[in-house]
Design a protein around this motif. Structure first.
Motif, PDB file in Angstrom:
ATOM      1  N   GLU A  61     -84.119 -19.724  53.907  1.00 15.42           N
ATOM      2  CA  GLU A  61     -82.865 -19.861  53.157  1.00 15.42           C
ATOM      3  C   GLU A  61     -81.895 -18.775  53.606  1.00 15.42           C
ATOM      4  O   GLU A  61     -82.258 -17.591  53.625  1.00 15.42           O
ATOM      5  CB  GLU A  61     -83.144 -19.736  51.650  1.00 15.42           C
ATOM      6  CG  GLU A  61     -81.937 -19.591  50.762  1.00 15.42           C
ATOM      7  CD  GLU A  61     -80.994 -20.774  50.847  1.00 15.42           C
ATOM      8  OE1 GLU A  61     -79.839 -20.574  51.266  1.00 15.42           O
ATOM      9  OE2 GLU A  61     -81.426 -21.899  50.507  1.00 15.42           O
ATOM     10  N   ASP A  94     -78.802 -18.150  52.225  1.00 13.22           N
ATOM     11  CA  ASP A  94     -78.028 -17.588  51.114  1.00 13.22           C
ATOM     12  C   ASP A  94     -78.825 -16.416  50.538  1.00 13.22           C
ATOM     13  O   ASP A  94     -79.872 -16.596  49.907  1.00 13.22           O
ATOM     14  CB  ASP A  94     -77.799 -18.659  50.046  1.00 13.22           C
ATOM     15  CG  ASP A  94     -76.910 -18.176  48.902  1.00 13.22           C
ATOM     16  OD1 ASP A  94     -77.118 -17.039  48.420  1.00 13.22           O
ATOM     17  OD2 ASP A  94     -76.021 -18.940  48.483  1.00 13.22           O
ATOM     18  N   GLY A 127     -81.688 -16.635  47.874  1.00 17.87           N
ATOM     19  CA  GLY A 127     -82.981 -16.357  48.484  1.00 17.87           C
ATOM     20  C   GLY A 127     -83.732 -15.257  47.779  1.00 17.87           C
ATOM     21  O   GLY A 127     -84.946 -15.346  47.567  1.00 17.87           O
ATOM     22  N   THR A 163     -84.145 -16.220  57.225  1.00 14.97           N
ATOM     23  CA  THR A 163     -82.779 -16.637  56.925  1.00 14.97           C
ATOM     24  C   THR A 163     -82.198 -17.574  57.979  1.00 14.97           C
ATOM     25  O   THR A 163     -81.023 -17.931  57.907  1.00 14.97           O
ATOM     26  CB  THR A 163     -81.856 -15.409  56.779  1.00 14.97           C
ATOM     27  OG1 THR A 163     -81.922 -14.640  57.991  1.00 14.97           O
ATOM     28  CG2 THR A 163     -82.287 -14.548  55.603  1.00 14.97           C
ATOM     29  N   ASP A 219     -84.471 -24.786  53.541  1.00 12.04           N
ATOM     30  CA  ASP A 219     -83.063 -25.151  53.374  1.00 12.04           C
ATOM     31  C   ASP A 219     -82.623 -25.933  54.613  1.00 12.04           C
ATOM     32  O   ASP A 219     -83.096 -25.666  55.726  1.00 12.04           O
ATOM     33  CB  ASP A 219     -82.225 -23.881  53.209  1.00 12.04           C
ATOM     34  CG  ASP A 219     -80.745 -24.172  53.041  1.00 12.04           C
ATOM     35  OD1 ASP A 219     -80.411 -25.218  52.441  1.00 12.04           O
ATOM     36  OD2 ASP A 219     -79.919 -23.370  53.503  1.00 12.04           O
ATOM     37  N   LEU A 261     -78.850 -24.371  57.676  1.00 16.59           N
ATOM     38  CA  LEU A 261     -79.190 -23.073  58.264  1.00 16.59           C
ATOM     39  C   LEU A 261     -78.299 -22.761  59.460  1.00 16.59           C
ATOM     40  O   LEU A 261     -77.848 -23.677  60.159  1.00 16.59           O
ATOM     41  CB  LEU A 261     -80.657 -23.075  58.724  1.00 16.59           C
ATOM     42  CG  LEU A 261     -81.714 -23.254  57.638  1.00 16.59           C
ATOM     43  CD1 LEU A 261     -83.087 -23.465  58.281  1.00 16.59           C
ATOM     44  CD2 LEU A 261     -81.741 -22.043  56.707  1.00 16.59           C
ATOM     45  N   GLY A 299     -81.769 -27.214  59.612  1.00 16.40           N
ATOM     46  CA  GLY A 299     -83.033 -27.384  58.918  1.00 16.40           C
ATOM     47  C   GLY A 299     -83.710 -28.707  59.203  1.00 16.40           C
ATOM     48  O   GLY A 299     -84.941 -28.786  59.240  1.00 16.40           O
ATOM     49  N   LEU A 304     -84.960 -27.834  50.355  1.00 16.38           N
ATOM     50  CA  LEU A 304     -84.116 -27.216  49.336  1.00 16.38           C
ATOM     51  C   LEU A 304     -82.696 -27.214  49.897  1.00 16.38           C
ATOM     52  O   LEU A 304     -82.414 -26.508  50.865  1.00 16.38           O
ATOM     53  CB  LEU A 304     -84.599 -25.789  49.085  1.00 16.38           C
ATOM     54  CG  LEU A 304     -83.964 -24.993  47.959  1.00 16.38           C
ATOM     55  CD1 LEU A 304     -84.238 -25.644  46.617  1.00 16.38           C
ATOM     56  CD2 LEU A 304     -84.499 -23.573  47.985  1.00 16.38           C
ATOM     57  N   THR A 305     -81.789 -28.028  49.313  1.00 16.80           N
ATOM     58  CA  THR A 305     -80.490 -28.196  49.948  1.00 16.80           C
ATOM     59  C   THR A 305     -79.418 -28.660  48.979  1.00 16.80           C
ATOM     60  O   THR A 305     -79.718 -29.187  47.908  1.00 16.80           O
ATOM     61  CB  THR A 305     -80.600 -29.207  51.100  1.00 16.80           C
ATOM     62  OG1 THR A 305     -79.351 -29.319  51.780  1.00 16.80           O
ATOM     63  CG2 THR A 305     -80.999 -30.582  50.567  1.00 16.80           C
ATOM     64  N   LYS A 328     -79.709 -28.406  45.210  1.00 16.09           N
ATOM     65  CA  LYS A 328     -79.022 -27.256  44.629  1.00 16.09           C
ATOM     66  C   LYS A 328     -77.838 -27.759  43.794  1.00 16.09           C
ATOM     67  O   LYS A 328     -77.177 -28.709  44.201  1.00 16.09           O
ATOM     68  CB  LYS A 328     -78.501 -26.327  45.722  1.00 16.09           C
ATOM     69  CG  LYS A 328     -79.565 -25.768  46.640  1.00 16.09           C
ATOM     70  CD  LYS A 328     -78.907 -24.938  47.752  1.00 16.09           C
ATOM     71  CE  LYS A 328     -79.919 -24.405  48.727  1.00 16.09           C
ATOM     72  NZ  LYS A 328     -79.293 -23.655  49.837  1.00 16.09           N
TER      73      LYS A 328
END
Length: 220
Positions: free
Chosen positions: A7, A9, A13, A31, A51, A54, A59, A77-78, A100
């Motif tokens: 992730e 962010d 994160g 990251t 995520d 990226l 991703g 996770l997005t 998200k």
């Protein structure tokens, strides 16, 4: 579980990493997409939280590369919330899809669910000679006698016992026990191994000087 969390962010994160660690997971946080496949190929990752947005390698491409060679639980996770994006992610091999913004408790539950469905890499019961680990109860027996271990002693033993005979490097085991940020005394790992040998068997954990440690898979 050993969770690889990807992730970019930093605020999000940090919160997710903290929540996963509180749940008892060992977390490696990256990251960007570079390096994900390298971590997976080291064989210690049990689940990936990935995520899609990226920097560098997208991703979705990271997911395709993982799936080309590995059958490991992957949770996307997005913020990409279109039906087309969700279908594309699932078709590319994701096991679940969390949008998200999300509630961290839901993320935890979905991570547990995909691990159960695929079996993950965590064995609930391990028997190696006179050693028995009941992971559901966090209990260790040696020659049918319960042995009391500290939290870190148990974590270390369980990691070695999941892959008997496999050599684990010192940096990997230190990161497993202490994470990335904790200060570690130079002999901390050796102290835990000494205690395990004393409580179980002096020959159970083998030292390969300059390389690492392994659990003897032929112990009797």
């Amino acid at each position: 579980m050993q969770v690889l969390f990807v992730e970019d962010d930093l605020l999000l994160g940090d919160g997710v990493e903290t929540a996963l660690r509180r749940e008892g997971h060992q977390v490696t946080w990256l990251t960007e997409g570079e390096g994900v496949l390298e971590h997976v190929e080291q064989g210690q990752v049990e689940a990936v939280v990935l995520d899609l947005g990226l920097p560098g390698i997208d991703g979705m491409e990271v997911l395709r590369r993982i799936r080309a060679a590995h059958d490991i639980p992957v949770l996307i996770l997005t913020a990409r919330d279109s039906l087309e994006d969700r279908i594309q992610g699932l078709d590319a091999g994701a096991d679940d899809y969390v949008l998200k913004p999300f509630d961290v408790d839901e993320l935890q539950a979905r991570l547990r669910a995909i691990s159960r469905r695929q079996g993950g890499r965590t064995q609930q019961s391990i028997r190696i000679g006179p050693l028995h680990i009941d992971h559901a109860r966090h209990e260790v027996s040696w020659k049918d006698q319960l042995v009391k271990l500290s939290r870190r002693e148990y974590t270390l033993l369980h990691e070695l016992a999941q892959h008997p005979g496999q050599v684990f490097t010192r940096p990997h085991l230190e990161k497993l026990l202490y994470g990335c940020c904790d200060e570690i005394e130079s002999n901390a790992l050796e102290v835990h191994i000494h205690h395990l040998r004393k409580k179980l068997d002096s020959n159970l954990i083998v030292t390969l000087r300059g390389i690492g440690y392994r659990l003897d898979d032929k112990i009797e």
